[in-house]
Design a protein around this motif. Structure first.
Motif, short mmCIF file in Angstrom:
data_model
loop_
_atom_site.label_atom_id
_atom_site.label_comp_id
_atom_site.label_asym_id
_atom_site.label_seq_id
_atom_site.Cartn_x
_atom_site.Cartn_y
_atom_site.Cartn_z
N GLU A 1 6.41 -15.28 -15.51
CA GLU A 1 5.63 -14.04 -15.50
C GLU A 1 5.76 -13.32 -14.16
O GLU A 1 5.86 -12.09 -14.11
N THR A 2 5.80 -14.08 -13.07
CA THR A 2 6.00 -13.48 -11.75
C THR A 2 7.33 -12.76 -11.68
O THR A 2 7.44 -11.65 -11.14
N GLN A 3 8.36 -13.36 -12.26
CA GLN A 3 9.69 -12.74 -12.28
C GLN A 3 9.67 -11.44 -13.06
O GLN A 3 10.28 -10.44 -12.64
N ASP A 4 8.95 -11.40 -14.18
CA ASP A 4 8.85 -10.16 -14.97
C ASP A 4 8.19 -9.05 -14.18
O ASP A 4 8.68 -7.91 -14.16
N TRP A 5 7.08 -9.36 -13.51
CA TRP A 5 6.40 -8.36 -12.69
C TRP A 5 7.30 -7.90 -11.54
O TRP A 5 7.37 -6.71 -11.23
N TYR A 6 7.99 -8.85 -10.92
CA TYR A 6 8.87 -8.51 -9.80
C TYR A 6 9.97 -7.54 -10.24
O TYR A 6 10.26 -6.54 -9.57
N ASP A 7 10.60 -7.84 -11.37
CA ASP A 7 11.69 -6.98 -11.87
C ASP A 7 11.20 -5.56 -12.15
O ASP A 7 11.87 -4.58 -11.81
N LYS A 8 10.02 -5.45 -12.76
CA LYS A 8 9.48 -4.12 -13.08
C LYS A 8 9.14 -3.34 -11.82
O LYS A 8 9.46 -2.15 -11.68
N LEU A 9 8.47 -4.01 -10.86
CA LEU A 9 8.10 -3.34 -9.62
C LEU A 9 9.32 -2.97 -8.80
O LEU A 9 9.39 -1.88 -8.22
N LEU B 1 -3.68 -10.89 -13.90
CA LEU B 1 -3.23 -11.63 -12.73
C LEU B 1 -4.43 -12.02 -11.88
O LEU B 1 -5.53 -11.52 -12.11
N GLU B 2 -4.18 -12.88 -10.92
CA GLU B 2 -5.19 -13.18 -9.91
C GLU B 2 -4.81 -12.44 -8.63
O GLU B 2 -3.67 -12.53 -8.18
N ASP C 1 0.47 -11.36 -22.83
CA ASP C 1 1.88 -11.61 -23.16
C ASP C 1 2.35 -12.98 -22.70
O ASP C 1 3.35 -13.49 -23.18
N MET C 2 1.66 -13.56 -21.72
CA MET C 2 2.07 -14.86 -21.20
C MET C 2 1.91 -15.97 -22.23
O MET C 2 2.51 -17.03 -22.11
#
Length: 455
Positions: A400-408, A332-333, A215-216
């Protein structure tokens, strides 16, 4: 055919060692050996040792001369080029390469060397592309390793494998140099990647293969990365060029190869190692713009949903333990020690976070209830756990980090609310109102505590 030959000077009658290349429509010769184009004679370029070009169509005769010697002549419009090979075998090879048709009419007039600046852009392009074709293996060794490093770092290597024989038809990548805006004399090394929605040769749609693209990356968008060979490091830059917005494409052949274009009135110029890379990028741009102008519905593939990042076996394993909704997934890494990160495929569901490393099919997971909190810092995402070391991930971009953060953050918050409601329902709410039987309340609480301790 290429290699060293000795040429007899028509004025001094001495032998001069020259490097000849016979390809396309020309016999080109230099003072010393050349490896890669461009070999424009002007400027301080390493290929400025260019001497001249002979058009093959103007060769009237190739004379074998004495069969016991390594000499032969090439007759061009009244001038004889007397050449000397290192051996009879090499002489035979050159004679075969310079063989002329029997029905060719002799060229008339006086011989004149073709000057480099007299060649049209089309002919120069054909010369360079043919030269690159001849040196394909050498070029691959020259830039192939760094491309592999970059593909691995950006997790494109596995995507490339999914595409199979169609990979080069839909995926473009290349190293470039760009002029620094702060220091115009300095060139910065960058890596470009493009996922095309159409085959740049046939116009065929990408369709099913799109599911393998993270998606990135948006389709039909050129991404540019900073590149550092240390620790396979690549990071996003601000440049993301939407192909349908590119205008005024121009290829420049000078001491180096470059391409110029504009996007929303901003001008860009990228310098490439080979002309073939530029022509291929131009082909992608023109084909994408052509197809999207005729079939606007192709743009729907920009909004891809639910990619099958996980292997079939891992999807089966997840199915055994969880039936919750998939909230987010991608690549992710993951930090595996205090120095190194490792590429991982990650999926977030309502009850758990699953991941496995690219070079392994071992599926790992952690339940949402084990998560204490989540933090983000630039491209780093840290998940704090109860009684365990935190999980640290690194994404390809801050967005992308922000998207993961919001979901988590959302699932951890929901888990906390549900946990509080559970214990609140279990313990009840104590209201010591007037007339309440306090001894009964205390006994009830003791019973509940004993029950908890026994669990």
């Amino acid at each position: 055919m290429e290699g060293f030959l000795e040429k007899k000077s028509p004025k001094l009658a001495v032998w001069q060692k020259r490097y000849f290349i016979c390809f396309y429509e020309y016999l080109v010769y230099f003072q010393t050996k050349v490896d890669l184009p461009p070999f424009k004679p002007q400027g301080n370029h390493q290929f400025s040792n260019f001497i001249g070009i002979i058009q093959l169509s103007e060769i009237n005769k190739v004379d074998y001369l004495d069969p016991n010697k390594n000499e032969f002549t090439v007759q061009v419009k009244g001038r004889d080029f007397v050449l000397l090979a290192e051996s009879k075998e090499i002489k035979e090879q050159w004679l075969d390469s310079l063989r002329i048709p029997f029905d060719r009419q002799p060229s008339k007039g006086k011989f004149k060397k073709v000057q480099w600046n007299e060649l049209s852009l089309d002919k120069l392009t054909q010369i360079y592309l043919e030269r690159e074709r001849m040196l394909a293996e050498q070029i691959k060794l020259f830039i192939g390793h760094e491309n592999q490093v970059a593909m691995k770092a950006k997790r494109i290597e596995s995507i490339y494998q999914h595409f199979g024989i169609h990979a080069d038809e839909f995926i473009y990548y290349a190293f470039i140099h760009k002029i620094s805006k702060k220091s115009p004399l300095k060139k910065k090394k960058r890596w470009l990647v493009l996922f095309s929605s159409v085959n740049y040769e046939t116009g065929q749609r990408i369709i099913d293969l799109a599911q393998h693209i993270p998606d990135m990356y948006k389709l039909d968008t050129i991404y540019m990365f900073k590149f550092q060979s240390v620790n396979d490091g690549t990071t996003f830059t601000k440049f993301q060029g939407v192909v349908k917005e590119i205008q005024q494409v121009q290829i420049l052949i000078d001491d180096v190869f470059s391409i110029k274009f504009t996007i929303n009135q901003s001008a860009y110029q990228f310098y490439f190692y080979t002309l073939g890379e530029i022509k291929r990028l131009e082909g992608f741009i023109l084909k994408i713009q052509e197809i999207l102008s005729k079939q606007p519905e192709m743009q729907q593939y920009e909004n891809r949903t639910k990619k099958k990042f996980f292997s079939l076996e891992n999807r089966r394993l997840i199915g055994k333990f969880a039936h919750s909704k998939i909230l987010y997934e991608g690549q992710l890494e993951m930090k595996i020690n205090h120095l190194a990160f490792k590429n991982a495929t990650v999926r977030l569901q309502e009850d758990s976070l699953y991941w496995y490393f690219i070079d392994s099919d071992v599926l790992l997971s952690v339940q949402i209830g084990q998560m204490k909190s989540v933090e983000r810092n630039n491209r780093i995402l840290t998940i704090f756990l109860f009684k365990k070391e935190p999980l640290i991930f690194k994404s390809a971009s801050v967005l992308e980090t922000q998207d993961w953060y919001d979901k988590l953050k959302s699932v951890i918050t929901v888990e906390e609310v549900q946990l509080n409601e559970k214990y609140q329902n279990f313990f009840g709410v104590i209201n010591l109102e007037k007339g309440a039987n306090q001894s009964l309340i205390i006994k009830t609480w003791l019973f509940r505590i004993i029950f908890l301790l026994g669990q």
